[in-house]
Scaffold this motif. Sequence first.
Motif, PDB file in Angstrom:
ATOM      1  N   GLU A 188       0.828  -1.212   0.000  1.00 26.12           N
ATOM      2  CA  GLU A 188       0.000   0.000   0.000  1.00 26.12           C
ATOM      3  C   GLU A 188       0.861   1.259   0.000  1.00 26.12           C
ATOM      4  OE1 GLU A 188      -3.903  -2.034   2.090  1.00 26.12           O
ATOM      5  OE2 GLU A 188      -2.646  -0.722   3.323  1.00 26.12           O
ATOM      6  N   HIS A 189       1.977   1.245   0.717  1.00 23.90           N
ATOM      7  CA  HIS A 189       2.906   2.379   0.656  1.00 23.90           C
ATOM      8  C   HIS A 189       3.357   2.583  -0.793  1.00 23.90           C
ATOM      9  CE1 HIS A 189       4.619   2.678   5.051  1.00 23.90           C
ATOM     10  NE2 HIS A 189       3.302   2.788   5.014  1.00 23.90           N
ATOM     11  N   ASP A 190       3.788   1.488  -1.420  1.00 24.48           N
ATOM     12  CA  ASP A 190       4.273   1.572  -2.804  1.00 24.48           C
ATOM     13  C   ASP A 190       3.184   2.050  -3.758  1.00 24.48           C
ATOM     14  OD1 ASP A 190       6.727   0.661  -1.909  1.00 24.48           O
ATOM     15  OD2 ASP A 190       6.431  -1.396  -2.638  1.00 24.48           O
ATOM     16  N   GLN A 191       1.987   1.544  -3.568  1.00 31.18           N
ATOM     17  CA  GLN A 191       0.870   1.922  -4.432  1.00 31.18           C
ATOM     18  C   GLN A 191       0.594   3.430  -4.322  1.00 31.18           C
ATOM     19  OE1 GLN A 191      -2.921   0.115  -3.321  1.00 31.18           O
ATOM     20  NE2 GLN A 191      -3.298  -0.355  -5.470  1.00 31.18           N
ATOM     21  N   ALA A 192       0.513   3.945  -3.100  1.00 25.97           N
ATOM     22  CA  ALA A 192       0.243   5.376  -2.902  1.00 25.97           C
ATOM     23  C   ALA A 192       1.382   6.224  -3.466  1.00 25.97           C
ATOM     24  CB  ALA A 192       0.042   5.670  -1.418  1.00 25.97           C
ATOM     25  N   LYS A 193       2.613   5.813  -3.205  1.00 22.74           N
ATOM     26  CA  LYS A 193       3.757   6.569  -3.719  1.00 22.74           C
ATOM     27  C   LYS A 193       3.790   6.536  -5.247  1.00 22.74           C
ATOM     28  CE  LYS A 193       6.666   5.900   0.327  1.00 22.74           C
ATOM     29  NZ  LYS A 193       7.831   5.168   0.854  1.00 22.74           N
ATOM     30  N   ASN A 194       3.361   5.430  -5.831  1.00 24.84           N
ATOM     31  CA  ASN A 194       3.307   5.334  -7.291  1.00 24.84           C
ATOM     32  C   ASN A 194       2.275   6.315  -7.855  1.00 24.84           C
ATOM     33  OD1 ASN A 194       3.994   4.206  -9.870  1.00 24.84           O
ATOM     34  ND2 ASN A 194       2.076   3.067  -9.785  1.00 24.84           N
ATOM     35  N   TYR A 195       1.109   6.386  -7.240  1.00 24.21           N
ATOM     36  CA  TYR A 195       0.099   7.356  -7.685  1.00 24.21           C
ATOM     37  C   TYR A 195       0.654   8.776  -7.611  1.00 24.21           C
ATOM     38  CZ  TYR A 195      -3.620   3.778  -7.243  1.00 24.21           C
ATOM     39  OH  TYR A 195      -4.414   2.670  -7.380  1.00 24.21           O
ATOM     40  N   ILE A 196       1.257   9.097  -6.483  1.00 26.23           N
ATOM     41  CA  ILE A 196       1.772  10.450  -6.274  1.00 26.23           C
ATOM     42  C   ILE A 196       2.944  10.730  -7.209  1.00 26.23           C
ATOM     43  CG2 ILE A 196       2.933  11.943  -4.593  1.00 26.23           C
ATOM     44  CD1 ILE A 196       1.196  10.448  -2.413  1.00 26.23           C
ATOM     45  N   GLY A 197       3.858   9.770  -7.334  1.00 29.03           N
ATOM     46  CA  GLY A 197       5.019   9.952  -8.204  1.00 29.03           C
ATOM     47  C   GLY A 197       4.630  10.127  -9.658  1.00 29.03           C
ATOM     48  N   THR A 198       3.686   9.331 -10.119  1.00 28.31           N
ATOM     49  CA  THR A 198       3.214   9.456 -11.499  1.00 28.31           C
ATOM     50  C   THR A 198       2.577  10.821 -11.710  1.00 28.31           C
ATOM     51  OG1 THR A 198       2.873   7.074 -11.660  1.00 28.31           O
ATOM     52  CG2 THR A 198       1.706   8.449 -13.262  1.00 28.31           C
ATOM     53  N   PHE A 199       1.752  11.249 -10.754  1.00 36.26           N
ATOM     54  CA  PHE A 199       1.126  12.572 -10.847  1.00 36.26           C
ATOM     55  C   PHE A 199       2.194  13.647 -10.996  1.00 36.26           C
ATOM     56  CE2 PHE A 199      -0.034  16.514  -8.689  1.00 36.26           C
ATOM     57  CZ  PHE A 199      -1.176  16.886  -9.381  1.00 36.26           C
ATOM     58  N   LEU A 200       3.191  13.631 -10.120  1.00 37.97           N
ATOM     59  CA  LEU A 200       4.226  14.673 -10.157  1.00 37.97           C
ATOM     60  C   LEU A 200       5.058  14.584 -11.431  1.00 37.97           C
ATOM     61  CD1 LEU A 200       5.305  14.702  -6.407  1.00 37.97           C
ATOM     62  CD2 LEU A 200       3.946  16.432  -7.616  1.00 37.97           C
ATOM     63  N   ASP A 201       5.395  13.368 -11.854  1.00 39.81           N
ATOM     64  CA  ASP A 201       6.166  13.202 -13.095  1.00 39.81           C
ATOM     65  C   ASP A 201       5.433  13.789 -14.295  1.00 39.81           C
ATOM     66  OD1 ASP A 201       8.204  11.879 -11.762  1.00 39.81           O
ATOM     67  OD2 ASP A 201       7.562   9.872 -12.396  1.00 39.81           O
ATOM     68  N   LYS A 202       4.132  13.630 -14.331  1.00 37.29           N
ATOM     69  CA  LYS A 202       3.344  14.068 -15.482  1.00 37.29           C
ATOM     70  C   LYS A 202       2.979  15.552 -15.440  1.00 37.29           C
ATOM     71  CE  LYS A 202       2.861   9.954 -17.347  1.00 37.29           C
ATOM     72  NZ  LYS A 202       3.463   9.607 -18.617  1.00 37.29           N
ATOM     73  N   THR A 203       3.047  16.170 -14.258  1.00 32.44           N
ATOM     74  CA  THR A 203       2.492  17.522 -14.135  1.00 32.44           C
ATOM     75  C   THR A 203       3.482  18.627 -13.806  1.00 32.44           C
ATOM     76  OG1 THR A 203       1.974  17.219 -11.779  1.00 32.44           O
ATOM     77  CG2 THR A 203       0.263  16.602 -13.368  1.00 32.44           C
ATOM     78  N   VAL A 204       4.496  18.346 -13.027  1.00 35.26           N
ATOM     79  CA  VAL A 204       5.347  19.415 -12.504  1.00 35.26           C
ATOM     80  C   VAL A 204       5.971  20.266 -13.594  1.00 35.26           C
ATOM     81  CG1 VAL A 204       7.468  19.889 -11.202  1.00 35.26           C
ATOM     82  CG2 VAL A 204       5.776  18.316 -10.281  1.00 35.26           C
ATOM     83  N   LEU A 205       6.486  19.650 -14.614  1.00 43.88           N
ATOM     84  CA  LEU A 205       7.170  20.406 -15.671  1.00 43.88           C
ATOM     85  C   LEU A 205       6.324  20.576 -16.921  1.00 43.88           C
ATOM     86  CD1 LEU A 205      10.747  18.877 -15.304  1.00 43.88           C
ATOM     87  CD2 LEU A 205       9.877  21.037 -14.382  1.00 43.88           C
ATOM     88  N   ASN A 206       5.041  20.276 -16.834  1.00 45.81           N
ATOM     89  CA  ASN A 206       4.183  20.348 -18.008  1.00 45.81           C
ATOM     90  C   ASN A 206       3.027  21.315 -17.751  1.00 45.81           C
ATOM     91  OD1 ASN A 206       2.708  19.936 -20.309  1.00 45.81           O
ATOM     92  ND2 ASN A 206       2.738  17.702 -20.175  1.00 45.81           N
ATOM     93  N   SER A 207       3.150  22.516 -18.294  1.00 47.28           N
ATOM     94  CA  SER A 207       2.103  23.517 -18.086  1.00 47.28           C
ATOM     95  C   SER A 207       1.069  23.520 -19.213  1.00 47.28           C
ATOM     96  CB  SER A 207       2.728  24.914 -17.960  1.00 47.28           C
ATOM     97  OG  SER A 207       3.470  25.212 -19.125  1.00 47.28           O
ATOM     98  N   ASN A 208       1.213  22.638 -20.171  1.00 46.76           N
ATOM     99  CA  ASN A 208       0.306  22.584 -21.320  1.00 46.76           C
ATOM    100  C   ASN A 208      -0.580  21.352 -21.293  1.00 46.76           C
ATOM    101  OD1 ASN A 208       0.526  24.881 -22.789  1.00 46.76           O
ATOM    102  ND2 ASN A 208       2.138  24.124 -24.141  1.00 46.76           N
ATOM    103  N   LEU A 209      -1.183  21.055 -20.180  1.00 46.69           N
ATOM    104  CA  LEU A 209      -2.031  19.876 -20.074  1.00 46.69           C
ATOM    105  C   LEU A 209      -3.459  20.207 -20.480  1.00 46.69           C
ATOM    106  CD1 LEU A 209      -0.767  18.593 -16.607  1.00 46.69           C
ATOM    107  CD2 LEU A 209      -0.226  17.630 -18.851  1.00 46.69           C
ATOM    108  N   SER A 210      -4.071  19.296 -21.182  1.00 47.93           N
ATOM    109  CA  SER A 210      -5.480  19.483 -21.554  1.00 47.93           C
ATOM    110  C   SER A 210      -6.355  19.287 -20.314  1.00 47.93           C
ATOM    111  CB  SER A 210      -5.871  18.464 -22.624  1.00 47.93           C
ATOM    112  OG  SER A 210      -5.921  17.163 -22.058  1.00 47.93           O
ATOM    113  N   LEU A 211      -7.591  19.664 -20.426  1.00 49.70           N
ATOM    114  CA  LEU A 211      -8.550  19.478 -19.339  1.00 49.70           C
ATOM    115  C   LEU A 211      -8.666  17.992 -18.991  1.00 49.70           C
ATOM    116  CD1 LEU A 211     -10.748  20.455 -17.393  1.00 49.70           C
ATOM    117  CD2 LEU A 211     -12.352  20.387 -19.305  1.00 49.70           C
ATOM    118  N   ASP A 212      -8.753  17.153 -20.000  1.00 48.21           N
ATOM    119  CA  ASP A 212      -8.856  15.712 -19.759  1.00 48.21           C
ATOM    120  C   ASP A 212      -7.623  15.167 -19.050  1.00 48.21           C
ATOM    121  OD1 ASP A 212     -11.385  15.550 -20.823  1.00 48.21           O
ATOM    122  OD2 ASP A 212     -10.711  14.848 -22.795  1.00 48.21           O
ATOM    123  N   GLU A 213      -6.452  15.648 -19.449  1.00 44.91           N
ATOM    124  CA  GLU A 213      -5.220  15.207 -18.777  1.00 44.91           C
ATOM    125  C   GLU A 213      -5.202  15.659 -17.317  1.00 44.91           C
ATOM    126  OE1 GLU A 213      -1.809  15.056 -22.221  1.00 44.91           O
ATOM    127  OE2 GLU A 213      -2.576  17.038 -21.662  1.00 44.91           O
TER     128      GLU A 213
END
Length: 174
Positions: A100-125
């Motif tokens: 469960e620790h790994d699962q939660a960290k994976n959700y959070i890590g994926t979120f940050l990887d996809k969003t932190v440096l990307n300011s051009n995300l669509s509404l759906d993204e």
Amino acid sequence: MEGCMSAFGGMVQGSLCEGLEQLKSEHAPLLNRLEVLLALTKNVENEIDIEGNFKQLINDVQVFLSELDPHSQREEGVLFEMMEKYIGRSSGPIAVMEYEHDQAKNYIGTFLDKTVLNSNLSLDEQKSYAELIKNAYYTLTQHFAKEENVLFPMAERMLSAEEKEELLTRIREI
């Protein structure tokens, strides 16, 4: 009913040693942060001030992770390690907690990887990535409840007085 065993191997209501109590007390501020994250994800989901709420979500997730990491280190590196010699680590309660620790960290890590440096995300993204944080919320709220109701009482019963002192000393070093 103090000390009464539940069907899941925990105690119905009982006191915890200082180290376990510290770990348990760290859950409340983390849960408060999770509630804020959930509210932000719902705002994004409902298309309420998407730009502002999504930007705030990114910031708040980073802060949350900086507070979650040391807590996870105290549990995985100290408590789970100490309990391992009694109940093992490759299956059973410790394996579930680590998963469960790994699962939660994976959700959070994926979120940050996809969003932190990307300011051009669509509404759906943005909605899709916010859903990752919602998943982390549900994983962690259920996880904390399991720790408090099953794992911590189990540790209270199995660890010796000396081990409880060692637990406190070691988690205070992190």
